[in-house]
Design a protein around this motif. Structure first.
Motif, PDB file in Angstrom:
ATOM      1  N   GLY A 262       9.769   1.347  -5.886  1.00  0.00           N
ATOM      2  CA  GLY A 262      10.186  -0.015  -5.574  1.00  0.00           C
ATOM      3  C   GLY A 262      10.875  -0.065  -4.224  1.00  0.00           C
ATOM      4  N   GLU A 263      11.034  -1.267  -3.677  1.00  0.00           N
ATOM      5  CA  GLU A 263      11.572  -1.418  -2.334  1.00  0.00           C
ATOM      6  C   GLU A 263      12.973  -0.846  -2.190  1.00  0.00           C
ATOM      7  OE1 GLU A 263      10.327  -2.785   0.851  1.00  0.00           O
ATOM      8  OE2 GLU A 263       8.741  -1.905  -0.356  1.00  0.00           O
ATOM      9  N   VAL A 264      13.819  -1.012  -3.203  1.00  0.00           N
ATOM     10  CA  VAL A 264      15.179  -0.478  -3.107  1.00  0.00           C
ATOM     11  C   VAL A 264      15.152   1.034  -2.972  1.00  0.00           C
ATOM     12  CG1 VAL A 264      17.336  -0.130  -4.376  1.00  0.00           C
ATOM     13  CG2 VAL A 264      16.283  -2.384  -4.301  1.00  0.00           C
ATOM     14  N   VAL A 265      14.344   1.694  -3.788  1.00  0.00           N
ATOM     15  CA  VAL A 265      14.258   3.153  -3.741  1.00  0.00           C
ATOM     16  C   VAL A 265      13.644   3.604  -2.416  1.00  0.00           C
ATOM     17  CG1 VAL A 265      13.245   5.189  -4.829  1.00  0.00           C
ATOM     18  CG2 VAL A 265      14.100   3.316  -6.245  1.00  0.00           C
ATOM     19  N   LEU A 266      12.574   2.931  -2.006  1.00  0.00           N
ATOM     20  CA  LEU A 266      11.909   3.316  -0.762  1.00  0.00           C
ATOM     21  C   LEU A 266      12.841   3.140   0.438  1.00  0.00           C
ATOM     22  CD1 LEU A 266       8.384   1.711  -1.357  1.00  0.00           C
ATOM     23  CD2 LEU A 266       8.991   4.128  -1.526  1.00  0.00           C
ATOM     24  N   PHE A 481       0.368  -1.419  10.269  1.00  0.00           N
ATOM     25  CA  PHE A 481       1.422  -2.308   9.808  1.00  0.00           C
ATOM     26  C   PHE A 481       1.938  -1.941   8.419  1.00  0.00           C
ATOM     27  CE2 PHE A 481      -2.625  -4.400   8.752  1.00  0.00           C
ATOM     28  CZ  PHE A 481      -2.494  -4.542   7.387  1.00  0.00           C
ATOM     29  N   ASN A 482       1.517  -0.809   7.879  1.00  0.00           N
ATOM     30  CA  ASN A 482       1.981  -0.390   6.554  1.00  0.00           C
ATOM     31  C   ASN A 482       3.199   0.527   6.704  1.00  0.00           C
ATOM     32  OD1 ASN A 482       2.359   0.448   3.941  1.00  0.00           O
ATOM     33  ND2 ASN A 482       0.218   0.902   3.552  1.00  0.00           N
ATOM     34  N   PRO A 483       4.404   0.045   6.357  1.00  0.00           N
ATOM     35  CA  PRO A 483       5.602   0.883   6.530  1.00  0.00           C
ATOM     36  C   PRO A 483       5.615   2.106   5.632  1.00  0.00           C
ATOM     37  CG  PRO A 483       6.140  -1.125   5.325  1.00  0.00           C
ATOM     38  CD  PRO A 483       4.721  -1.277   5.801  1.00  0.00           C
ATOM     39  N   LEU A 484       4.754   2.126   4.600  1.00  0.00           N
ATOM     40  CA  LEU A 484       4.678   3.321   3.758  1.00  0.00           C
ATOM     41  C   LEU A 484       4.277   4.545   4.572  1.00  0.00           C
ATOM     42  CD1 LEU A 484       2.934   2.145   0.464  1.00  0.00           C
ATOM     43  CD2 LEU A 484       5.306   2.829   0.747  1.00  0.00           C
ATOM     44  N   ASN A 485       3.476   4.318   5.623  1.00  0.00           N
ATOM     45  CA  ASN A 485       3.005   5.428   6.439  1.00  0.00           C
ATOM     46  C   ASN A 485       4.087   6.006   7.332  1.00  0.00           C
ATOM     47  OD1 ASN A 485       0.453   5.084   5.326  1.00  0.00           O
ATOM     48  ND2 ASN A 485      -0.214   3.701   6.936  1.00  0.00           N
ATOM     49  N   THR A 510       1.063  -7.087  -5.048  1.00  0.00           N
ATOM     50  CA  THR A 510       0.446  -8.346  -5.458  1.00  0.00           C
ATOM     51  C   THR A 510       0.896  -9.466  -4.527  1.00  0.00           C
ATOM     52  OG1 THR A 510       2.265  -8.807  -6.968  1.00  0.00           O
ATOM     53  CG2 THR A 510       0.365  -7.613  -7.866  1.00  0.00           C
ATOM     54  N   LEU A 511       0.225 -10.592  -4.619  1.00  0.00           N
ATOM     55  CA  LEU A 511       0.625 -11.778  -3.864  1.00  0.00           C
ATOM     56  C   LEU A 511       1.141 -12.836  -4.838  1.00  0.00           C
ATOM     57  CD1 LEU A 511      -2.261 -12.113  -1.241  1.00  0.00           C
ATOM     58  CD2 LEU A 511       0.043 -11.220  -0.899  1.00  0.00           C
ATOM     59  N   SER A 512       2.066 -13.627  -4.373  1.00  0.00           N
ATOM     60  CA  SER A 512       2.636 -14.693  -5.201  1.00  0.00           C
ATOM     61  C   SER A 512       2.398 -16.043  -4.536  1.00  0.00           C
ATOM     62  CB  SER A 512       4.137 -14.474  -5.406  1.00  0.00           C
ATOM     63  OG  SER A 512       4.366 -13.341  -6.209  1.00  0.00           O
ATOM     64  N   LEU A 714       4.860  -8.602  -0.816  1.00  0.00           N
ATOM     65  CA  LEU A 714       4.867  -7.424   0.051  1.00  0.00           C
ATOM     66  C   LEU A 714       3.668  -7.324   0.989  1.00  0.00           C
ATOM     67  CD1 LEU A 714       6.310  -4.533  -2.144  1.00  0.00           C
ATOM     68  CD2 LEU A 714       7.402  -5.790  -0.298  1.00  0.00           C
ATOM     69  N   PRO A 715       2.418  -7.513   0.528  1.00  0.00           N
ATOM     70  CA  PRO A 715       1.306  -7.381   1.482  1.00  0.00           C
ATOM     71  C   PRO A 715       1.424  -8.320   2.672  1.00  0.00           C
ATOM     72  CG  PRO A 715       0.484  -7.404  -0.778  1.00  0.00           C
ATOM     73  CD  PRO A 715       1.930  -7.762  -0.844  1.00  0.00           C
ATOM     74  N   VAL A 716       1.822  -9.565   2.429  1.00  0.00           N
ATOM     75  CA  VAL A 716       1.983 -10.529   3.524  1.00  0.00           C
ATOM     76  C   VAL A 716       3.144 -10.115   4.423  1.00  0.00           C
ATOM     77  CG1 VAL A 716       2.627 -12.909   4.082  1.00  0.00           C
ATOM     78  CG2 VAL A 716       0.958 -12.455   2.292  1.00  0.00           C
TER      79      VAL A 716
END
Length: 885
Positions: A262-266, A481-485, A510-512, A714-716
């Motif tokens: 999750g974003e907090v952990v990452l 643009f993927n910060p995971l990388n 997912t998108l909301s 997140l994707p957007v």
């Protein structure tokens, strides 16, 4: 240049008496200022770790995100706990334990949400099965009624084996599950006992099958931690408490895998990585800069005073950051490393020029004043151009880099001021013996120093060819643009997040979409479901089971067949060792008799043969053990086979009490995530493809936003942040280039000199961009800032070399032999040394920044020392009467 030179000379003349006459007082006052800066910085400078603040909140996609979080704030800044086990029962037990423990740490966890858990799903779970699957289950359980009745009277190993024995001896004896499968499960339990391992049979999977979503072996918990953004690590205390609970759960459930993402952990893991990487890079930068200065100066005294000046500048810059901004972010904190290599440039030029004049037998005082007046104008211009490379980011929407621009730009002027004011005072106190300062021994033969001017044609053609090739490669430049990388791919959070991305059902990317009313929500969801990149579009209405009348009729029939008297299935029955042993012996004998009349190659025969062999071994081993060991083994075997059966049956009995479900019957913690109090509906859109692939992510976002332009999540955020950063980079690049060009034109008053100074910068920038293609190291959120910085930092060398070329006589065109060239080389080397340490840090973002900046500065230095002299047509008469640096 004359305006800057005259202004600076007037300033230096007014300060000359103080610098030369009162060096101790000047140094003392500077030390007092540094002491105050240290105190003020410690009290007021914070680290802003809220990554949502690195971009302007006025950007459209940021406003979309804020509207969504205002409507549905429950899962913002959440910790995702992923629980995996071999069976649904094991997963459920671990999930229940974790949920209870997390709810106890209220000081660190604001809320706990477990999808699919609670009394509601216990009662209505059967309604969420497909109608055909529910009918199949009903048929199986109806056939199993005698089986269930028998075990409800004797829920023990003896009771189970007796039923199997009857099934083997009576051909018309039906079981609720395939006999071969059950025999294989019993054999697995016996084999585990023989090998001293644990085993547990899942009765949910035996009865319901493994394909039902309600029986998944992977479940999730969403935690909303309490974050303290005033702390350097806001999630530290919350994560410590959560991880403590997880570690205890792992001890209690050794066969269950529990992970956090999750974003907090990452973001927490990234922050720790940035802090560690920055500290490590700073230490190694200082060490490498010290070594490079020692090699360049060949003087411990000059090296020490340069490091003193750097330290003073960094302290005062930190004080400025605390005063002007009050905080640093995950990007601007990188200047702590950059400053180490940048701040010494002006000091290096002054020290080398000062020593060069001493070697020419000038008196110490005169050499110091001449050196100061000689390099002052050039270093002032360099400070202006270098700061422009940072200031160019200030007007952009990239707030994180904008703050870096403010801090670093001011830091450049602080470094320049300290070098021009405090450094001369230190040098005045330094006993650098001019007798020992002999002429330098050149490391290369004479032709190497004259190579640029004697091979002008070759260098010009090669430069043109390389530039054209670089421009061609620039068409293939990419932005990741993927910060995971940028994060450690081996960390638990990143590895788990990427694993979830691969599946359609569990993707966290997912998108909301927000809808103002029911009709719009249903219509929009229906349109989204038609898209090729969309797996599903879920609304609150999807949690109301379909075909309820038909399903309730099936459930009612099933409850009649099973009998309402079975409201609770009995727990395991403790029996004697003798009864258990006899039951195993009887089964083994029955199997032997059954095998005599069966074809050897049939599936049932193969299963019976394997079970027969294992039962023989187990009975021999059991007989050889003492009574306590024998009892423990039999109890373990019974538990492994029957422990989950009561929970499975009790859960089934609860489901038999289901009635009609409406939206109003849904639990509050579920409803509030899909329909808020203002009547706004949420549509969650799941991707049909793996979003680890950037192309798939762009396709998914593009198609969804054609129907729902304000879709967010997140994707957007990743995609739009990338676009905003690229736009900021383009703005900063054009602003830096334009501003530096204007400054050079105004000061040098020569288009030719300006173009000559810019030439190596433009060529190095093009080749640096091309290197990202050749090395498959695309631009990202961290390293994209380096091109504008190269214009600012690289201009120094061009200014120094072009100035020195103008001051050389026509007979002495070996600019590479001068102290100016050595100053350019060693100042660049110190900067490169500070950046090389970044290139090897664990944080991939800082590493990519250090790597690309190192490449860019090396190319800038090469172009400045080779290409600039080759394109210079300075063959005029003697200009030796002009001041040289």
């Amino acid at each position: 240049m004359k305006i800057v030179a005259l202004t600076l000379r007037k300033l230096l003349n007014s300060l000359e008496a103080i610098i030369i006459g009162y060096p101790n007082t000047l140094i003392l006052l500077t030390c007092i200022a540094c002491g105050f800066s240290v105190f003020y910085t410690a009290e007021n400078l914070k680290i802003n770790t809220d990554t949502t603040n690195i971009l302007s909140p006025d950007l459209p996609f940021q406003q979309d995100r804020q509207r969504f979080l205002k409507a549905f704030p429950q899962d913002d800044q959440a910790i995702l706990v992923v629980v995996d086990a071999k069976s649904p029962e094991q997963t459920t037990k671990a999930l229940s334990y974790l949920g209870n423990e997390f709810r106890e740490i209220k000081q660190q966890v604001e809320s706990v949400y477990i999808p699919g858990e609670g009394p509601y799903f216990d009662k209505y779970g059967l309604l969420y099965l497909e109608l055909d699957d529910l009918k199949d289950l009903s048929s199986k359980l109806a056939e199993a009624q005698p089986f269930i009745g028998t075990l409800s009277g004797d829920n023990s190993l003896k009771g189970l084996l007796s039923i199997i024995e009857l099934a083997l001896t009576q051909d018309d004896r039906d079981l609720p599950i395939d006999l071969t499968v059950l025999l294989d499960k019993i054999r697995a339990a016996v084999r585990a006992e023989l090998e001293g391992k644990n085993y547990q049979l899942s009765w949910q999977q035996m009865m319901f099958g493994t394909g039902q979503g309600v029986l998944t072996t992977q479940r999730f918990i969403l935690l909303k931690p309490k974050l303290d953004f005033s702390s350097m690590v806001p999630a530290e205390q919350s994560l410590k408490s959560v991880r403590r609970v997880v570690e205890n759960a792992k001890q209690l459930f050794p066969d269950t895998r529990i992970r956090l993402t999750g974003e907090v952990v990452l973001e927490h893991d990234e922050l720790e990585s940035v802090q560690y990487s920055t500290a490590m890079a700073s230490v190694f930068s200082v060490l490498l800069v010290f070594i490079s200065l020692m090699v360049g100066f060949r003087s411990l005294k000059l090296t020490i005073v340069t490091l003193i000046v750097m330290t003073m500048g960094s302290i005062l810059t930190a004080g400025f950051a605390a005063l002007a901004i009050g905080s640093v972010n995950l990007i601007s904190i990188s200047f702590a490393v950059l400053y180490i290599g940048i701040a010494d440039d002006y000091a290096v030029q002054l020290c080398l020029r000062y020593r060069e004049l001493l070697q020419e037998k000038l008196p110490k005082k005169q050499a110091l004043i001449t050196a100061l007046h000689s390099v002052g104008p050039s270093t002032a211009l360099c400070a202006i151009t270098a700061s422009i490379g940072f200031f160019a980011f200030i007007p952009t929407a990239y707030t994180g880099v904008s703050e870096l621009g403010i801090i670093a730009g001011a830091g450049i002027f602080i470094a320049f001021t300290i070098s021009m004011v405090v450094l001369p005072a230190l040098l005045g106190l330094l006993s650098l013996d001019p007798v020992k300062a002999t002429a330098p021994k050149y490391a290369f033969p004479d032709w190497a120093y004259r190579f640029p001017t004697q091979n002008r044609g070759l260098i010009r053609w090669l430069s043109a060819i390389l530039t054209i090739a670089g421009l061609a490669l620039l068409t293939q430049v990419k932005f990741d643009f993927n910060p995971l990388n940028l994060r450690d791919p081996n960390s638990e959070g990143v590895a788990t997040f990427r694993e979830l991305l691969k599946t359609k059902e569990t993707s966290p990317m997912t998108l909301s979409v927000l809808s103002p009313n029911k009709a719009d929500a249903l219509a929009t969801a229906q349109k989204l479901k038609q898209l090729g990149s969309v797996e599903s579009a879920v609304t609150i209405f999807d949690f109301v089971p379909e075909s309820q009348e038909e399903k309730l009729a099936v459930i009612e029939d099933l409850s009649v067949v099973l009998g309402l008297q079975l409201n609770e299935f009995p727990p395991l029955h403790e029996d004697t060792i003798e009864n258990h042993s006899q039951a195993l012996s009887h089964l083994q004998k029955t199997i032997g008799q059954k095998l005599k009349g069966m074809p050897e190659e049939s599936p049932l025969s193969i299963s019976l043969q394997l079970l027969d062999n294992d039962l023989k071994q187990y009975l021999v081993q059991l007989e050889a053990n003492p009574i306590p060991t024998k009892k423990l083994s039999l109890e373990k075997l019974q538990t492994g086979l029957l422990d989950t059966l009561p929970d499975t049956m009790n859960s089934l009995f609860k489901g038999l009490k289901a009635d009609t479900v409406s939206i109003n019957a849904l639990p509050k913690d579920l409803t509030e995530r899909w329909l808020n109090q203002e009547g706004i509906y949420r549509i969650m859109v799941f991707p049909s493809k793996d979003l680890n692939d950037l192309g798939n992510m762009e396709e998914f976002i593009g198609e969804v936003r054609q129907i729902a332009p304000h879709a967010t999540d997140l994707p957007v955020i990743y995609l739009e942040t990338g676009k905003a950063v690229v736009k900021a980079f383009q703005q900063a690049l054009m602003a830096a280039l334009l501003a530096i060009t204007v400054v050079l034109l105004v000061i040098q008053r020569s288009i030719k000199e300006t173009l000559l100074t810019l030439l190596p910068l433009l060529m190095a920038a093009i080749l640096t961009g091309a290197s990202t293609v050749l090395m498959d190291n695309p631009f990202n959120f961290a390293n994209i800032i380096i091109i504008p910085l190269l214009f600012g930092l690289g201009a120094d060398g061009g200014i120094f070399i072009s100035r020195r070329l103008r001051s050389l006589s026509s007979k002495d065109d070996s600019v590479l032999r001068t102290s100016t060239a050595r100053g350019v080389i060693f100042s660049n080397l110190t900067t490169i040394c500070s950046l090389v340490s970044m290139a090897f840090t664990p944080h991939l973002g800082l590493a990519s920044m250090g790597q690309l900046l190192t490449i860019g500065l090396v190319l800038t230095m090469v172009c400045t020392l080779l290409v600039l002299p080759a394109f210079s047509n300075n063959r005029r008469g003697s200009l030796s009467n002009k001041p040289s640096n």
